[in-house]
Design an enzyme around this catalytic site. Sequence first.
Site, mmCIF file in Angstrom:
data_model
loop_
_atom_site.group_PDB
_atom_site.id
_atom_site.type_symbol
_atom_site.label_atom_id
_atom_site.label_comp_id
_atom_site.label_asym_id
_atom_site.label_seq_id
_atom_site.Cartn_x
_atom_site.Cartn_y
_atom_site.Cartn_z
ATOM 1 C CB THR A 45 -0.678 0.128 1.353
ATOM 2 O OG1 THR A 45 -1.620 -1.191 1.394
ATOM 3 C CG2 THR A 45 -1.884 1.097 1.032
ATOM 4 C CE LYS B 79 -5.202 -1.027 1.358
ATOM 5 N NZ LYS B 79 -5.479 -2.213 2.083
ATOM 6 C CE LYS C 88 1.394 2.099 4.098
ATOM 7 N NZ LYS C 88 1.900 0.956 3.755
HETATM 8 P P1 NAD Z 1 5.900 -6.240 7.251
HETATM 9 O O1 NAD Z 1 6.472 -4.770 7.795
HETATM 10 O O2 NAD Z 1 5.594 -7.258 8.071
HETATM 11 O O3 NAD Z 1 6.662 -6.529 5.925
HETATM 12 C C1 NAD Z 1 7.631 -5.840 5.383
HETATM 13 C C2 NAD Z 1 8.820 -6.638 4.864
HETATM 14 O O4 NAD Z 1 9.848 -5.933 4.029
HETATM 15 C C3 NAD Z 1 9.602 -6.862 6.171
HETATM 16 O O5 NAD Z 1 9.984 -8.365 6.276
HETATM 17 C C4 NAD Z 1 10.950 -6.094 5.631
HETATM 18 O O6 NAD Z 1 12.187 -6.805 6.202
HETATM 19 C C5 NAD Z 1 10.928 -6.329 4.294
HETATM 20 N N1 NAD Z 1 11.720 -5.038 3.809
HETATM 21 C C6 NAD Z 1 11.734 -3.593 3.956
HETATM 22 N N2 NAD Z 1 12.781 -3.151 3.257
HETATM 23 C C7 NAD Z 1 13.338 -3.912 2.528
HETATM 24 C C8 NAD Z 1 14.171 -4.041 1.335
HETATM 25 N N3 NAD Z 1 14.846 -2.864 0.984
HETATM 26 N N4 NAD Z 1 14.644 -4.995 0.696
HETATM 27 C C9 NAD Z 1 14.076 -6.399 1.035
HETATM 28 N N5 NAD Z 1 13.010 -6.458 2.073
HETATM 29 C C10 NAD Z 1 12.720 -5.349 2.580
HETATM 30 O O7 NAD Z 1 4.623 -5.686 6.330
HETATM 31 P P2 NAD Z 1 2.998 -6.185 6.011
HETATM 32 O O8 NAD Z 1 2.321 -6.219 7.230
HETATM 33 O O9 NAD Z 1 3.814 -7.635 5.386
HETATM 34 O O10 NAD Z 1 2.694 -5.330 4.924
HETATM 35 C C11 NAD Z 1 3.461 -5.236 3.863
HETATM 36 C C12 NAD Z 1 2.426 -4.156 2.809
HETATM 37 O O11 NAD Z 1 0.961 -4.463 2.862
HETATM 38 C C13 NAD Z 1 2.403 -2.660 3.574
HETATM 39 O O12 NAD Z 1 2.398 -1.640 2.437
HETATM 40 C C14 NAD Z 1 0.990 -2.596 4.260
HETATM 41 O O13 NAD Z 1 0.391 -1.539 4.271
HETATM 42 C C15 NAD Z 1 0.195 -3.651 3.345
HETATM 43 N N6 NAD Z 1 -0.984 -4.141 3.752
HETATM 44 C C16 NAD Z 1 -0.823 -4.684 5.006
HETATM 45 C C17 NAD Z 1 -2.010 -5.479 5.698
HETATM 46 C C18 NAD Z 1 -1.838 -6.159 6.891
HETATM 47 O O14 NAD Z 1 -2.852 -6.626 7.691
HETATM 48 N N7 NAD Z 1 -0.350 -6.312 7.564
HETATM 49 C C19 NAD Z 1 -3.084 -5.554 4.952
HETATM 50 C C20 NAD Z 1 -3.307 -4.939 3.708
HETATM 51 C C21 NAD Z 1 -2.107 -4.175 3.051
#
Ligand code: NAD
Length: 295
Positions: free
Chosen positions: A95, A170, A245
């Site tokens: 997102t 979204k 966010k």
């Molecule tokens: P998270 O923080 O658990 O996962 C993000 C991952 O990205 C981490 O494992 C981190 O180490 C990795 N990362 C960061 N920088 C990096 C880089 N330079 N290279 C490689 N890896 C890197 O987040 P999430 O909950 O999995 O959410 C991911 C996305 O999905 C976000 O944008 C969030 O807004 C969206 N989202 C999340 C949910 C939810 O319920 N968790 C629901 C809908 C949308």
Amino acid sequence: MQIAFIGLGNMGGHMAANLVKAGHGVRAFDLDAGAVARVAEQGASAASSVADAVQGAQIVITMLPAGPHVLRVCFGEDGVAAHAAPGALFVDCSTIAVTHAREAGEKAAAAGFSFVDAPVSGGVAAAEAGTLTFMAGGSEADFARAQPVLAAMGKNILHAGGVGNGQAAKIANNMLLGISMIATSEAFALAEKLGLDAQTFYDISSKASGQCWSMTSYCPAPGPVATSPANRDYQPGFAVAMMLKDLKLSQEAARAVGFETPLGRDAEAIYDALSKDGHAGMDFSGVIRRIKGEI
Ligand code: NAD
């Protein structure tokens, strides 16, 4: 299909595993080696860098925290664009801001790649079950390329128009959700003040014109909907921090086009105050506790 998957956090780890289950070859990378190891246990190949992950991939999927991460991973030094096969399709499921998605689309096109923004609705449970909803922005041809791969991770794959329109859908949707959760919470709190218990008000309003998803699928008052976080002390679910966010992104997007969304702005202020007061990890439906003056 050979797929690179970058960003194996709460969401991406499950999504990458579902691609493996569907028979795709997945090379997975995350800065967190533990996250890579967990996905490798599910059958993905562990990559040691972005450059390593994208070798031979026709599709590169990113699932990262926010827009700056996506731009850096895709177009920064030693990023995806520096190493991906010519013509590869980048699919960003994070997102991020509409402006960041459109910037990514332009940079990808200038470097000879295709780009689709495909943010998701549905949390970690839906990512694990493969039942996410994807809202995709990109050309018809690029959407058609992404569709079967997204279908391995979700049950509704919707095309919202050109690049950035997935993010627009979204954040408009989640602004509506934030506002409707506050409105539903105010209604339950007022009904209680006026002498109705939550179940009685639910039985009436869910059959009347106040009915909405925030009430019938995710009721903020404990009792009426068994699966609601309200019945487990507001453990997320979808945390205040994540709602905040998305509301911030909605306000940024509104400002960028000179448009006012007064209730969206108020919702952002309410969730911002909850977050600053130490409730960022609470489920967003716990806003009812603030409205009732309990927190
Ligand atoms: P998270 O923080 O658990 O996962 C993000 C991952 O990205 C981490 O494992 C981190 O180490 C990795 N990362 C960061 N920088 C990096 C880089 N330079 N290279 C490689 N890896 C890197 O987040 P999430 O909950 O999995 O959410 C991911 C996305 O999905 C976000 O944008 C969030 O807004 C969206 N989202 C999340 C949910 C939810 O319920 N968790 C629901 C809908 C949308």
